[in-house]
Design a protein around this motif. Structure first.
Motif, short mmCIF file in Angstrom:
data_model
loop_
_atom_site.label_atom_id
_atom_site.label_comp_id
_atom_site.label_asym_id
_atom_site.label_seq_id
_atom_site.Cartn_x
_atom_site.Cartn_y
_atom_site.Cartn_z
N MET A 120 0.85 -1.21 0.00
CA MET A 120 0.00 0.00 0.00
C MET A 120 0.88 1.25 0.00
N THR A 121 0.71 2.09 -1.00
CA THR A 121 1.50 3.34 -1.07
C THR A 121 1.00 4.31 -0.01
N ILE A 122 1.81 5.35 0.18
CA ILE A 122 1.42 6.34 1.19
C ILE A 122 0.17 7.09 0.75
N ASN A 123 0.02 7.31 -0.56
CA ASN A 123 -1.19 7.98 -1.04
C ASN A 123 -2.44 7.12 -0.85
N GLU A 124 -2.26 5.82 -0.97
CA GLU A 124 -3.40 4.94 -0.72
C GLU A 124 -3.78 4.96 0.76
N GLU A 125 -2.76 4.92 1.60
CA GLU A 125 -3.02 5.02 3.04
C GLU A 125 -3.72 6.31 3.39
N LEU A 126 -3.22 7.38 2.79
CA LEU A 126 -3.78 8.70 3.07
C LEU A 126 -5.23 8.79 2.59
N THR A 127 -5.48 8.25 1.42
CA THR A 127 -6.84 8.23 0.89
C THR A 127 -7.77 7.52 1.88
N HIS A 128 -7.29 6.39 2.38
CA HIS A 128 -8.07 5.62 3.34
C HIS A 128 -8.37 6.43 4.60
N GLU A 129 -7.35 7.07 5.13
CA GLU A 129 -7.53 7.82 6.37
C GLU A 129 -8.39 9.07 6.15
N LEU A 130 -8.24 9.69 4.99
CA LEU A 130 -9.05 10.87 4.69
C LEU A 130 -10.53 10.50 4.64
N LEU A 131 -10.82 9.37 4.03
CA LEU A 131 -12.19 8.92 3.94
C LEU A 131 -12.75 8.59 5.33
N ALA A 132 -11.93 7.91 6.13
CA ALA A 132 -12.36 7.58 7.49
C ALA A 132 -12.59 8.86 8.29
N PHE A 133 -11.71 9.82 8.08
CA PHE A 133 -11.84 11.10 8.78
C PHE A 133 -13.14 11.80 8.36
N PHE A 134 -13.37 11.85 7.07
CA PHE A 134 -14.58 12.51 6.55
C PHE A 134 -15.83 11.83 7.08
N ASN A 135 -15.86 10.50 7.03
CA ASN A 135 -17.03 9.77 7.53
C ASN A 135 -17.21 9.96 9.03
N GLY A 136 -16.11 9.96 9.75
CA GLY A 136 -16.18 10.17 11.19
C GLY A 136 -16.72 11.55 11.52
N PHE A 137 -16.20 12.54 10.84
CA PHE A 137 -16.65 13.92 11.06
C PHE A 137 -18.13 14.05 10.72
N SER A 138 -18.49 13.44 9.60
CA SER A 138 -19.87 13.49 9.13
C SER A 138 -20.83 12.83 10.12
N SER A 139 -20.44 11.67 10.63
CA SER A 139 -21.28 10.97 11.61
C SER A 139 -21.43 11.79 12.87
N TRP A 140 -20.32 12.35 13.31
CA TRP A 140 -20.35 13.18 14.51
C TRP A 140 -21.31 14.35 14.32
N GLU A 141 -21.16 15.03 13.19
CA GLU A 141 -22.02 16.18 12.88
C GLU A 141 -23.49 15.77 12.84
N ASN A 142 -23.79 14.64 12.21
CA ASN A 142 -25.17 14.16 12.15
C ASN A 142 -25.75 13.95 13.54
N SER A 143 -24.96 13.33 14.42
CA SER A 143 -25.52 13.04 15.75
C SER A 143 -25.71 14.31 16.56
N ILE A 144 -24.84 15.27 16.36
CA ILE A 144 -25.02 16.56 17.03
C ILE A 144 -26.30 17.23 16.55
N VAL A 145 -26.46 17.26 15.24
CA VAL A 145 -27.61 17.95 14.66
C VAL A 145 -28.91 17.26 15.05
N ARG A 146 -28.86 15.91 15.08
CA ARG A 146 -30.07 15.14 15.40
C ARG A 146 -30.60 15.50 16.78
#
Lengths: 139, 139
Positions: free
Chosen positions: B1-27
């Motif tokens: 796994m290249t560093i860009n692939e790793e980064l892509t993975h973590e960016l997506l996890a970060f985005f989804n985590g942030f999004s989930s957090w935001e949803n639960s706050i708003v709910r």
DNA sequence: TAATATTGTTTGATATTCAAGATATATGAT
DNA sequence: ATCATATATCTTGAATATCAAACAATATTA
């Protein structure tokens, strides 16, 4: 302005930027936004149950039922029940779903490359490291 | 796994985590997701026109019209037409809208504090710096 | 002034989401 | 074993959110 305030500001800008980018990518594809998000998660998990998928997506299981229904109808994903716990459905991508994932994933790789092109090797490593920590400990 | 692939993975996890957090706050608040996002943007811009708001939110102006309609109806925001260009509406928060922004902003500050609590001062500075670069050059 | 561009709204159709209730299955206590 | 409780998923009904395309009003350019 404290550093935490600055960081809050940049995190929000980052999130909105990422979100806008994702929306525009999805708009020009055959997938809807919620389908694309589900496929993103499914592409990184061989098999995942409804509750796990709902948690990763940050929505209720009811919402996830509807999303997976649509993915099944379009032949992007399939449900599979388990012997160990017959309440549980394991969701996985079909070949068509994997193809859609790969295509979408390519866009993400391009975005990542765009980001890393303006950073030094050290900055990239540090950024990856910090994201890993935050993902593991905060979300 | 290249560093860009790793980064892509973590960016997506970060985005989804942030999004989930935001949803639960708003709910658990009196706002809907799209209202909250609009208020987030409006809270950081004294006055902004419909097109600018739509771009920040990553949605069409038609969608933004509906969102601002609702914010006006709930007395969180107001439209104000300009003399210079009479097509343009400048949107701004009412006092009630500012209050909602502050409350929501507090949640974001807490999230930021949670993140920085597991990072060294150096990591925080570096993280902020990298985010600034990416926000300025990529989005 | 006429043609073109821009800003914002409306319209009609889908997509998205939630909360609450229903169903089926599993687990725990007695 | 049996009953109560917990869990995983689905269903229902209603409200929101979204887009693309068409439209109206105003600006800009040739």
């Amino acid at each position: 302005m404290t550093i935490n305030e600055e960081l809050t500001h940049e995190l929000l800008a980052f999130f909105n930027g990422f979100s806008s980018w994702e929306n525009s990518i999805v708009r020009s594809s055959e997938l809807t936004v919620s389908e694309a998000h589900a496929i993103e998660v499914l592409g990184e998990h061989e098999k995942i149950n409804m509750k796990g998928l709902a948690q990763k997506l940050g929505v209720t299981t009811g919402t996830t039922t509807v999303t997976v229904d649509r993915l099944e109808k379009k032949n992007f994903a399939r449900r599979e029940s388990t012997k160990e716990d017959r309440r549980v459905n394991l969701i996985s991508l079909t070949d068509l779903g994997k193809k859609a994932f790969e295509e979408h994933h390519d866009f993400h790789m391009h975005l990542t490359e765009q980001m890393t092109s303006i950073l030094s090797d050290d900055e990239i490593k540090q950024f990856l490291n910090t994201l890993k920590k935050i993902n593991a400990e905060t979300f």
